[in-house]
Design an enzyme around this catalytic site. Structure first.
Site, short mmCIF file in Angstrom:
data_model
loop_
_atom_site.label_atom_id
_atom_site.label_comp_id
_atom_site.label_asym_id
_atom_site.label_seq_id
_atom_site.Cartn_x
_atom_site.Cartn_y
_atom_site.Cartn_z
N ASP A 156 58.41 51.61 67.76
CA ASP A 156 58.94 51.28 66.44
C ASP A 156 58.35 52.14 65.32
O ASP A 156 58.83 52.10 64.20
CB ASP A 156 58.67 49.80 66.12
CG ASP A 156 59.49 48.89 67.00
OD1 ASP A 156 60.67 49.20 67.21
OD2 ASP A 156 58.94 47.90 67.51
N HIS A 208 50.20 47.78 71.45
CA HIS A 208 51.16 47.29 72.44
C HIS A 208 50.44 46.45 73.48
O HIS A 208 49.31 46.78 73.85
CB HIS A 208 51.89 48.45 73.13
CG HIS A 208 53.15 48.02 73.80
ND1 HIS A 208 53.17 47.52 75.08
CD2 HIS A 208 54.42 47.98 73.34
CE1 HIS A 208 54.40 47.19 75.38
NE2 HIS A 208 55.19 47.45 74.35
#
Ligand code: CMC
Length: 389
Positions: free
Chosen positions: A327, A270
């Site tokens: 996700d 991320h």
């Protein structure tokens, strides 16, 4: 060139000031309007969170009920929009159809495209919130060639969406309350994430004073990419490949570490979270519960857990501070609920919608806002003469 600073990917450039969402990536903190995501995920409904993001405060009971009535009252699409869905080939990706549908909403709502008139912005907000789930469900239904259902005012927002997606005109839709509750939580977790790629896109398009439908349609397209919202579909495809090719998690991770392979561990990493993604922590708990309660084949979850354990203990991932993101587990949950993987990113979009709307509205209310217009560092040819023959 001059004082221009090169910052590809905007790793260190703030594009706006905002009062909506706070993230501390090192500490794994995420708050909407000051409220910690953990508390909202446990106690708030998606409707309340949408209201909070858009209007700045949690709604009173009365405010919530009026808001919900208005949104559900706006859920029907213009009947002519059915023709739009018909023209797409069967098996079209729902994100392509959804983005086209949101764009088309501008044509069907030409009476409130203003970026300054508060009443028009409010009407557009309600219509967009109401019609987006209908659009997403019709994008899905049309990919299957199944008939569309009309939304119902006496069902909740998430329940309506599930019925429009899975229901049939032949029989009453039986809502699974546990699934509806899980969805509500997932949507809360996705509702905003400050200046991520799709939200920045919404703002950049909006900065040219493009209407809210045009701006949000652009956000849907940005979200479709596998490095962003499209990662939930990509994770499931990756797990499926590992299972179908009989690979073990360890050899797959070795392949990922070999840069030449060009293979990434989807659902990991991320830009902002360098410790853990607080949304992934909450979702992981739900994934276990849902997969157990639906009695689905847990082979994919087992592979996911193996991958996670290996990666978290591996130097490559440790050095680069790569952790599972939101996700990583959502794909498994959506699959257990019966959605095909091509629909996953549309589910993310539905959750993110209030954030896009809130950010677009905040931008339009900003005094002295400016059109977004990054500079570049030119590295092409210097001046040269056209070869006159
Ligand atoms: N698998 C293997 N290596 C990775 C991964 C990954 N998933 N993510 C980052 N790296 C490596 C990358 O190759 C780089 O290595 P090096 O320093 O040797 O060149 C280093 O880690 C830093 O990565 P980066 O690409 O500079 O990081 P970024 O902030 O530009 O990208 C990201 C962030 C999310 C696009 C990236 O981590 C990625 O592609 N992850 C996989 C896709 C994914 O799961 N996306 C969902 C993001 S969260 C929800 C959302 O936004 O929708």
């Amino acid at each position: 060139t001059g004082n221009t600073t090169l910052d590809p990917g905007y790793t260190n450039t703030a594009s706006c000031v905002s009062k909506i969402t706070f993230i501390d990536g090192d500490k794994g903190i995420l708050r909407y309007r000051g409220y910690p995501i953990e508390q909202l995920a446990e106690h708030a409904t998606f409707g309340e969170v949408a209201y909070l993001l858009i209007y700045g405060e949690l709604p009173t009971e009365q405010e919530m009920s009026t808001f919900q009535d208005k949104v559900l009252g706006a859920a029907m699409l213009d009947e002519r929009m059915r023709d739009l869905f018909r023209c797409f080939p069967r098996k079209s990706h729902p994100m392509s159809v959804l983005a086209s549908g949101v764009n088309a909403l501008a044509a069907f709502n030409s009476g409130h495209l203003s970026v300054t008139d508060e009443e028009q912005i409010e009407t557009a907000t309600i219509r967009l919130l109401g019609q987006f789930p209908t659009l997403a469900a019709y994008a899905y239904k049309s990919s299957l060639g199944e008939p569309f259902l009309y939304p119902k005012k006496n069902m909740g927002y998430v329940a309506n969406f599930l019925r429009l997606s899975f229901g049939s005109p032949l029989e009453e839709y039986e809502l699974d309350e546990a699934v509806a509750r899980a969805f509500d939580t997932l949507f809360v977790l996705h509702a905003d994430h400050e200046q991520n790629c799709s939200t920045s896109t919404v703002r950049l398009v909006g900065s040219a004073e493009a209407n809210i439908y045009a701006s949000v349609a652009a956000g849907v397209n940005a979200l479709s990419g596998p490095l962003h919202g499209g990662a939930n579909q990509a994770v499931l495809e990756m797990l499926g490949q590992i299972r179908d090719q009989g690979l073990d998690a360890k050899s797959f991770v070795s392949k990922v570490k070999d840069k030449e392979s060009g293979v990434k561990l989807m659902g990991f990493g991320h830009r902002v979270y360098k410790n853990f993604d607080p949304r992934a922590v909450i979702i992981k708990k739900h994934a276990d519960e849902i997969l157990t309660s639906t009695g689905k084949d847990n082979a994919l979850l087992e592979i996911a857990k193996d991958l996670e354990e290996i990666a978290l203990n591996d130097e490559y991932f440790k050095e680069r501070k790569l952790y599972p993101n939101v996700d990583f587990y959502t794909g498994l949950i959506y699959e257990a609920m019966g959605f095909p993987s091509s629909y996953f990113t549309a589910l993310f979009a539905l959750g993110r919608l209030p954030g896009w709307i809130a950010q677009w509205r905040e931008q339009m209310a900003e005094p002295g806002r400016k059109i977004g217009r990054p500079r570049q560092v030119y590295i092409g040819e210097t001046e040269r003469d056209y070869p006159v023959k």
